[in-house]
Write a protein that holds these residues in place. Structure first.
Motif, PDB file in Angstrom:
ATOM      1  N   GLU A   1     106.561  25.816   4.514  1.00 51.68           N
ATOM      2  CA  GLU A   1     107.557  25.098   4.722  1.00 51.68           C
ATOM      3  C   GLU A   1     107.447  25.423   6.477  1.00 51.68           C
ATOM      4  OE1 GLU A   1     112.199  26.913   5.728  1.00 51.68           O
ATOM      5  OE2 GLU A   1     110.228  28.123   4.476  1.00 51.68           O
ATOM      6  N   GLU A   2     106.424  26.268   7.578  1.00 52.24           N
ATOM      7  CA  GLU A   2     105.791  26.701   8.252  1.00 52.24           C
ATOM      8  C   GLU A   2     105.180  25.136   8.673  1.00 52.24           C
ATOM      9  OE1 GLU A   2     105.810  27.032  13.193  1.00 52.24           O
ATOM     10  OE2 GLU A   2     107.157  27.364  11.156  1.00 52.24           O
ATOM     11  N   PHE A   3     104.216  25.039   8.314  1.00 52.81           N
ATOM     12  CA  PHE A   3     102.919  24.321   7.675  1.00 52.81           C
ATOM     13  C   PHE A   3     104.239  22.613   8.354  1.00 52.81           C
ATOM     14  CE2 PHE A   3     100.635  20.922   5.984  1.00 52.81           C
ATOM     15  CZ  PHE A   3      99.295  20.659   6.643  1.00 52.81           C
ATOM     16  N   ASN A   4     105.105  21.887   7.105  1.00 52.14           N
ATOM     17  CA  ASN A   4     105.510  21.218   7.458  1.00 52.14           C
ATOM     18  C   ASN A   4     106.355  20.325   8.400  1.00 52.14           C
ATOM     19  OD1 ASN A   4     104.710  20.690   4.680  1.00 52.14           O
ATOM     20  ND2 ASN A   4     107.113  20.678   3.823  1.00 52.14           N
ATOM     21  N   ARG A   5     106.801  21.941   9.289  1.00 49.07           N
ATOM     22  CA  ARG A   5     107.179  21.559  10.146  1.00 49.07           C
ATOM     23  C   ARG A   5     106.696  21.034  11.413  1.00 49.07           C
ATOM     24  NH1 ARG A   5     110.883  25.960   9.009  1.00 49.07           N
ATOM     25  NH2 ARG A   5     109.435  27.460  10.177  1.00 49.07           N
ATOM     26  N   ARG A   6     105.425  21.274  11.287  1.00 43.27           N
ATOM     27  CA  ARG A   6     104.358  21.501  12.386  1.00 43.27           C
ATOM     28  C   ARG A   6     104.222  19.860  12.215  1.00 43.27           C
ATOM     29  NH1 ARG A   6     100.846  26.566  13.009  1.00 43.27           N
ATOM     30  NH2 ARG A   6     102.433  28.107  13.555  1.00 43.27           N
ATOM     31  N   LYS A   7     103.933  19.590  11.074  1.00 42.64           N
ATOM     32  CA  LYS A   7     102.921  18.316  10.444  1.00 42.64           C
ATOM     33  C   LYS A   7     103.233  16.874   9.860  1.00 42.64           C
ATOM     34  CE  LYS A   7      98.323  19.313  11.013  1.00 42.64           C
ATOM     35  NZ  LYS A   7      97.460  19.408  11.303  1.00 42.64           N
ATOM     36  N   LEU A   8     104.853  17.136   9.515  1.00 41.63           N
ATOM     37  CA  LEU A   8     105.682  16.370   9.317  1.00 41.63           C
ATOM     38  C   LEU A   8     106.917  15.946   9.543  1.00 41.63           C
ATOM     39  CD1 LEU A   8     105.983  17.239   5.648  1.00 41.63           C
ATOM     40  CD2 LEU A   8     104.192  15.054   6.119  1.00 41.63           C
ATOM     41  N   PRO A   9     106.861  14.403  10.054  1.00 45.48           N
ATOM     42  CA  PRO A   9     108.358  14.048  10.682  1.00 45.48           C
ATOM     43  C   PRO A   9     109.553  15.231   9.647  1.00 45.48           C
ATOM     44  CG  PRO A   9     107.502  12.472  10.755  1.00 45.48           C
ATOM     45  CD  PRO A   9     106.282  13.493   9.007  1.00 45.48           C
ATOM     46  N   PRO A  10     110.694  15.143  10.588  1.00 47.04           N
ATOM     47  CA  PRO A  10     111.597  15.616   9.290  1.00 47.04           C
ATOM     48  C   PRO A  10     112.041  15.395   8.638  1.00 47.04           C
ATOM     49  CG  PRO A  10     112.558  15.308  12.302  1.00 47.04           C
ATOM     50  CD  PRO A  10     110.837  15.218  11.960  1.00 47.04           C
ATOM     51  N   THR A  11     112.375  14.015   9.384  1.00 42.41           N
ATOM     52  CA  THR A  11     114.085  13.182   8.176  1.00 42.41           C
ATOM     53  C   THR A  11     113.058  11.980   8.165  1.00 42.41           C
ATOM     54  OG1 THR A  11     114.238  12.294   9.777  1.00 42.41           O
ATOM     55  CG2 THR A  11     115.408  13.827   9.226  1.00 42.41           C
ATOM     56  N   PHE A  12     113.022  10.848   6.780  1.00 38.46           N
ATOM     57  CA  PHE A  12     113.287   9.997   6.552  1.00 38.46           C
ATOM     58  C   PHE A  12     113.679   8.432   8.231  1.00 38.46           C
ATOM     59  CE2 PHE A  12     113.580   5.224   5.427  1.00 38.46           C
ATOM     60  CZ  PHE A  12     112.318   4.912   3.985  1.00 38.46           C
ATOM     61  N   ASP A  13     114.504   9.036   9.002  1.00 40.42           N
ATOM     62  CA  ASP A  13     114.237   8.083   9.976  1.00 40.42           C
ATOM     63  C   ASP A  13     113.195   8.357  10.327  1.00 40.42           C
ATOM     64  OD1 ASP A  13     116.638   6.834   9.007  1.00 40.42           O
ATOM     65  OD2 ASP A  13     117.728   8.039   9.666  1.00 40.42           O
ATOM     66  N   ASP A  14     112.466   9.635  10.581  1.00 44.83           N
ATOM     67  CA  ASP A  14     111.730   9.625  11.741  1.00 44.83           C
ATOM     68  C   ASP A  14     110.572   9.496  11.637  1.00 44.83           C
ATOM     69  OD1 ASP A  14     112.883  11.217  13.617  1.00 44.83           O
ATOM     70  OD2 ASP A  14     113.317  12.524  12.200  1.00 44.83           O
ATOM     71  N   LEU A  15     110.252   8.503  10.301  1.00 48.69           N
ATOM     72  CA  LEU A  15     108.731   8.610   9.721  1.00 48.69           C
ATOM     73  C   LEU A  15     108.834   6.892  10.756  1.00 48.69           C
ATOM     74  CD1 LEU A  15     109.103   8.758   5.987  1.00 48.69           C
ATOM     75  CD2 LEU A  15     107.371   9.628   7.497  1.00 48.69           C
ATOM     76  N   ASP A  16     107.246   6.201  10.834  1.00 48.34           N
ATOM     77  CA  ASP A  16     106.487   5.659  10.757  1.00 48.34           C
ATOM     78  C   ASP A  16     107.651   4.337   9.828  1.00 48.34           C
ATOM     79  OD1 ASP A  16     104.793   2.843  10.801  1.00 48.34           O
ATOM     80  OD2 ASP A  16     104.109   4.109  12.503  1.00 48.34           O
ATOM     81  N   PRO A  17     107.944   3.072  10.626  1.00 45.09           N
ATOM     82  CA  PRO A  17     108.943   1.721   9.499  1.00 45.09           C
ATOM     83  C   PRO A  17     107.297   1.843   8.645  1.00 45.09           C
ATOM     84  CG  PRO A  17     108.856   1.583  12.075  1.00 45.09           C
ATOM     85  CD  PRO A  17     107.580   2.789  12.086  1.00 45.09           C
ATOM     86  N   LYS A  18     105.998   2.031   8.316  1.00 38.93           N
ATOM     87  CA  LYS A  18     105.261   1.734   7.696  1.00 38.93           C
ATOM     88  C   LYS A  18     105.160   2.355   6.327  1.00 38.93           C
ATOM     89  CE  LYS A  18     101.854  -0.717  10.439  1.00 38.93           C
ATOM     90  NZ  LYS A  18     100.251  -1.430  11.165  1.00 38.93           N
ATOM     91  N   LEU A  19     105.676   4.037   6.435  1.00 43.91           N
ATOM     92  CA  LEU A  19     105.499   4.787   5.733  1.00 43.91           C
ATOM     93  C   LEU A  19     106.308   4.481   4.963  1.00 43.91           C
ATOM     94  CD1 LEU A  19     103.949   7.781   7.363  1.00 43.91           C
ATOM     95  CD2 LEU A  19     102.611   6.246   5.618  1.00 43.91           C
ATOM     96  N   GLN A  20     107.837   3.922   6.164  1.00 36.34           N
ATOM     97  CA  GLN A  20     108.911   3.810   5.817  1.00 36.34           C
ATOM     98  C   GLN A  20     109.088   2.944   4.515  1.00 36.34           C
ATOM     99  OE1 GLN A  20     111.876   3.235   7.878  1.00 36.34           O
ATOM    100  NE2 GLN A  20     111.615   4.898   9.474  1.00 36.34           N
ATOM    101  N   LYS A  21     108.486   2.151   4.267  1.00 38.14           N
ATOM    102  CA  LYS A  21     108.169   0.782   3.921  1.00 38.14           C
ATOM    103  C   LYS A  21     107.453   1.341   2.158  1.00 38.14           C
ATOM    104  CE  LYS A  21     108.960  -3.331   6.642  1.00 38.14           C
ATOM    105  NZ  LYS A  21     108.364  -3.984   7.179  1.00 38.14           N
ATOM    106  N   LYS A  22     106.475   2.415   2.304  1.00 38.10           N
ATOM    107  CA  LYS A  22     105.484   3.236   1.311  1.00 38.10           C
ATOM    108  C   LYS A  22     106.563   2.935   0.234  1.00 38.10           C
ATOM    109  CE  LYS A  22     101.232   2.961   2.856  1.00 38.10           C
ATOM    110  NZ  LYS A  22      99.653   4.118   3.415  1.00 38.10           N
ATOM    111  N   TYR A  23     107.883   4.442   1.094  1.00 33.15           N
ATOM    112  CA  TYR A  23     108.285   5.582   0.402  1.00 33.15           C
ATOM    113  C   TYR A  23     108.923   4.593  -0.581  1.00 33.15           C
ATOM    114  CZ  TYR A  23     107.260   9.522   1.683  1.00 33.15           C
ATOM    115  OH  TYR A  23     106.968  11.624   1.856  1.00 33.15           O
ATOM    116  N   LEU A  24     109.498   3.651  -0.165  1.00 28.07           N
ATOM    117  CA  LEU A  24     110.586   2.990  -1.004  1.00 28.07           C
ATOM    118  C   LEU A  24     110.092   1.975  -1.208  1.00 28.07           C
ATOM    119  CD1 LEU A  24     113.041   1.295   2.251  1.00 28.07           C
ATOM    120  CD2 LEU A  24     113.426   3.503   1.355  1.00 28.07           C
TER     121      LEU A  24
END
Length: 256
Positions: A135-158
């Protein structure tokens, strides 16, 4: 679209090629689509390749309770059990397992519970142990929400999880570290000491998520381990060096 019912949920899978079976286990954020470059090369190399999406990932149903399932204490165990059931349904006896990141955890768990059904295991960029909770690891390493992702990663997720589910899926996965976030510090070492099949650990030398020392620790706890470090490489080895990734997997399998 080929699917099988596992726990009354549709599980998507693809099989191609002929020869000994290689099962490709995707990481914890994508789905079987991540293997689009690697899988054809394994088929060309003379293997039958099975790719599937775990429960709630990609083209497999998650069920109405997927968010609860993802953070449940049974998530890890059920992921491994679903692989066993899939192989039983397909009447596949012995396999080579190739797991990327969290897929390596699924592979290690399966190799411990079903050693007679595993010929070899490859684990790439898989965490060995952590001094902090996931849980702490994710807070440090990952953008908190989908909207905070890089647009390229957003496209991959979709693309991976669909227009309706991609956004929700990321927010679920990034929020709490899954079942790993419920158990404190993650430690795969007790499991690795029980893996008896030949195992190749592939690790990047400069991964964003895990230091290369994690790969060394993973290797050190295996009785039949080999270690391969990829230079100038980030976490997703399969994207940085897809051809070399496939060649090294095939070379390892052919040695064993």
């Amino acid at each position: 679209m080929p699917t099988l019912k596992i726990n009354n949920l549709d599980t998507y899978y693809e099989i191609s090629g002929e020869g000994e079976t290689v099962v490709l286990l995707h990481n914890g954020f994508s789905c079987g689509m991540m293997w689009e470059e690697v899988a054809p090369m394994l088929v060309e190399g003379g293997f039958r390749v099975l790719v599937y999406d775990r429960r709630g990932y990609g083209r497999s149903d998650g069920g109405a309770d997927f968010a609860d399932h993802y953070v449940s204490m049974t998530f890890r165990r059920e992921s491994m059990a679903a692989l066993a059931e899939l192989l039983d349904h397909l009447k596949i006896d012995r396999v080579h397992l190739v797991g990327q990141c969290e897929g390596g955890v699924v592979g290690a768990d399966y190799a411990v519970d079903y050693p007679d059904r595993v010929r070899s295991l490859v684990a790439a960029s898989t965490l060995c142990h952590s001094l902090i909770s996931m849980e702490e690891f994710n807070r440090r390493k990952l953008p908190p929400t989908f909207d905070d992702l890089d647009p390229k990663l957003q496209k991959k997720y979709l693309r991976w999880h669909g227009l309706k589910r991609g956004r929700i899926f990321y927010d679920i996965c990034a929020r709490g570290g899954g079942c790993y976030g419920q158990t404190g510090d993650f430690d795969l070492r007790p499991t690795l000491s029980r893996v008896t099949v030949p195992t190749l650990v592939m690790y990047p030398d400069r991964g964003y998520f895990f230091d290369v020392e994690q790969g060394v620790a993973f290797y050190r706890h295996l009785s039949k381990g080999e270690l391969l470090v990829f230079p100038k490489c980030g976490h997703n080895i399969f994207e940085h060096y897809p051809q070399l990734y496939a060649r090294q997997v095939m070379a390892f399998i052919n040695r064993h």
